[in-house]
Design a protein around this motif. Structure first.
Motif, short mmCIF file in Angstrom:
data_model
loop_
_atom_site.label_atom_id
_atom_site.label_comp_id
_atom_site.label_asym_id
_atom_site.label_seq_id
_atom_site.Cartn_x
_atom_site.Cartn_y
_atom_site.Cartn_z
N HIS A 116 1.73 7.16 6.51
CA HIS A 116 0.67 6.51 5.72
C HIS A 116 -0.73 6.91 6.22
CE1 HIS A 116 -0.68 2.59 3.55
NE2 HIS A 116 -1.34 3.66 3.14
N CYS A 135 -7.15 -0.39 1.74
CA CYS A 135 -5.72 -0.18 2.04
C CYS A 135 -5.16 -1.39 2.78
CB CYS A 135 -5.52 1.07 2.88
SG CYS A 135 -3.77 1.34 3.21
N GLN A 141 -1.45 10.34 5.24
CA GLN A 141 -1.85 10.45 3.83
C GLN A 141 -3.34 10.21 3.68
OE1 GLN A 141 -2.09 7.02 1.68
NE2 GLN A 141 -3.55 8.38 0.67
N HIS A 142 -3.87 9.19 4.40
CA HIS A 142 -5.31 8.92 4.28
C HIS A 142 -6.13 10.09 4.83
CE1 HIS A 142 -5.76 4.77 2.73
NE2 HIS A 142 -4.48 4.70 3.09
N GLY A 144 0.82 -1.22 0.00
CA GLY A 144 0.00 0.00 0.00
C GLY A 144 0.85 1.26 0.00
N HIS A 174 -1.84 0.95 10.18
CA HIS A 174 -2.18 2.32 10.55
C HIS A 174 -2.27 2.51 12.06
CE1 HIS A 174 -2.96 3.73 6.47
NE2 HIS A 174 -3.25 2.46 6.24
ZN LIG Z 1 -3.25 3.30 2.26
#
Ligand SMILES: [Zn+2]
Length: 409
Positions: free
Chosen positions: A104, A198, A107-108, A42, A202
């Motif tokens: 990451h 994804c 980013q989401h 991802g 996270h």
């Molecule tokens: Zn992702």
């Protein structure tokens, strides 16, 4: 084998059992009962991890081969005496993992903000070691970017749970179209901000991200590329900037509200000074140039040789004068500017003259005679400059260069 890294996302160490050992090309592949080593995916980097055996020997995991059916294989280099059934410890480089999770998940959050505020989709992502890049559809201006940054940080302050689960629901609506597959799809859901497929790892909550900072943005193909930082990276960046900014405020005796005006005034003043200098040059350079041309020495090809020693004058004046005289006359100038600690020297002619007579080469003449005044520097065919130590011999130096030009002819 359970991929514990999805269920227990903050587990950085695990005691488990070796389930299978596979030998391949001199490397040893290990399969565990449970696994916390994220193999990458991802856009997120693989974990840096190691295995500690029961005699406390450490084996770095060199690569991970994904295997959905039997469980991932973890390769270690050294021949080891691992046996199936051995209890071992797996350790994750937590700083590396946490940093990658921050970039990451951040980013989401950003992608969700771009979509929610402006209906713009994400077209690309690169999580870098120092900075990450996010590509978004369409163009942006400072005001829009500032809105995105504020909104993203508001999402952090709202402490929204970040859910990560496998969905079998064929009718689930996500930000981007889901890939066609018969298996369940791993979904990442951040409250009602964003829901998307994804396979990365996270953080549990947006508040774990601490801070999101957009460092810069620029047009990229038909869209915009954003460079951003999240978590510790963002905090470190902002603290460093704040430190520098504090020094600037002190330097100008200003505060946050007055500094922009002070800098604008400074720029205006500088522009005025540039105009003043231009005015002075236009008055001054022709006068000095004419005086020097009158006192110069004529040589072959209607060329005038000019020698002048200034005392404690401005470096810019010397340089401007050299340029002005050689641009407007068939002349070669040898100028020195005596200063307390060193003496500046400039040898200059026009490019046209040096093209016409190959013996007229300032860099070469400098090389041949610079020992006389112990000069440091050099240059091209039409301009050589530097400083010298023995200023008392400067006229000998100039005379030497002049005679070598005349003799060569
Ligand atoms: Zn992702």
């Amino acid at each position: 084998m359970e991929k514990l890294y999805y269920r227990k996302r903050y587990l950085d160490s695990l005691e488990t059992t070796i389930k299978e050992i596979v030998l391949s090309n001199g490397k040893v592949g290990l399969r565990f009962e449970e696994d916390i080593v994220f193999p990458g995916g991802g856009g997120q980097a693989a974990d840096i991890a190691s295995i500690v055996d029961n005699s406390n020997k450490i084996f770095e995991i060199l690569s991970v081969e994904e295997d959905e059916v039997n469980g991932n294989l973890h390769y270690v280099n050294e021949a080891s005496d691992f046996n199936v059934g051995d209890r071992v410890n797996i350790n994750i480089d937590w700083k590396h993992r946490e940093d990658n999770m921050h970039q990451h998940s951040g980013q989401h959050v950003l992608s969700g903000c771009f979509y929610k505020l402006f209906g713009r989709n994400t077209t690309g992502l690169h999580i870098g070691k120092l900075i990450s890049q996010l590509d978004i559809e369409g163009l942006f201006d400072d005001e829009m970017v500032s809105k995105i940054e504020l909104y993203a940080n508001e999402i952090i302050q709202q402490s929204i749970e970040i859910e990560n689960y496998v969905s079998e629901d064929d009718n689930i609506v996500t930000r981007r179209k889901l890939p066609e597959t018969d298996n369940g799809i791993r979904i990442l859901k951040i409250g009602d901000l964003d829901i998307n497929a994804c396979c990365g790892i996270h953080v549990y909550n947006t508040s774990d991200l601490k801070l999101i900072k957009i460092v810069r943005y620029y047009k990229n193909k038909n869209g915009t590329r954003f460079e951003y930082l999240v978590g510790k990276r963002a905090v470190d960046f902002v603290l460093k900037r704040e430190n520098v900014f504090g020094k600037i405020l002190n330097l100008y005796s200003c505060n946050e509200d007055t500094i922009i005006n002070a800098l604008m005034n400074e720029r205006l003043k500088r522009d005025e000074l540039v105009l003043e200098k231009k005015y002075l040059e236009n008055k001054l350079l022709p006068t000095i140039s004419n005086e020097l041309m009158d006192s110069g020495e004529s040589t072959f090809g209607e060329i005038t040789l000019i020698t002048k020693v200034f005392s404690n004058d401005q470096k810019w004046l010397i340089e401007d004068l050299g340029r002005y005289i050689t641009e407007n006359n068939r002349a070669i100038v040898f100028i020195a500017n005596e200063k307390e600690n060193n003496t500046e020297i400039l040898l200059q002619c026009s490019k046209a003259i040096s093209d016409e007579y190959h013996i007229i080469n300032m860099g070469q003449l400098w090389k041949e005679s610079s020992h006389i005044v112990r000069a440091k520097g050099g240059g091209s065919r039409f301009l050589a400059q530097g400083i010298c130590e023995k200023a008392e011999d400067i006229l000998v130096f100039f005379a030497n260069i002049k005679s070598s030009i005349k003799n060569e002819k």
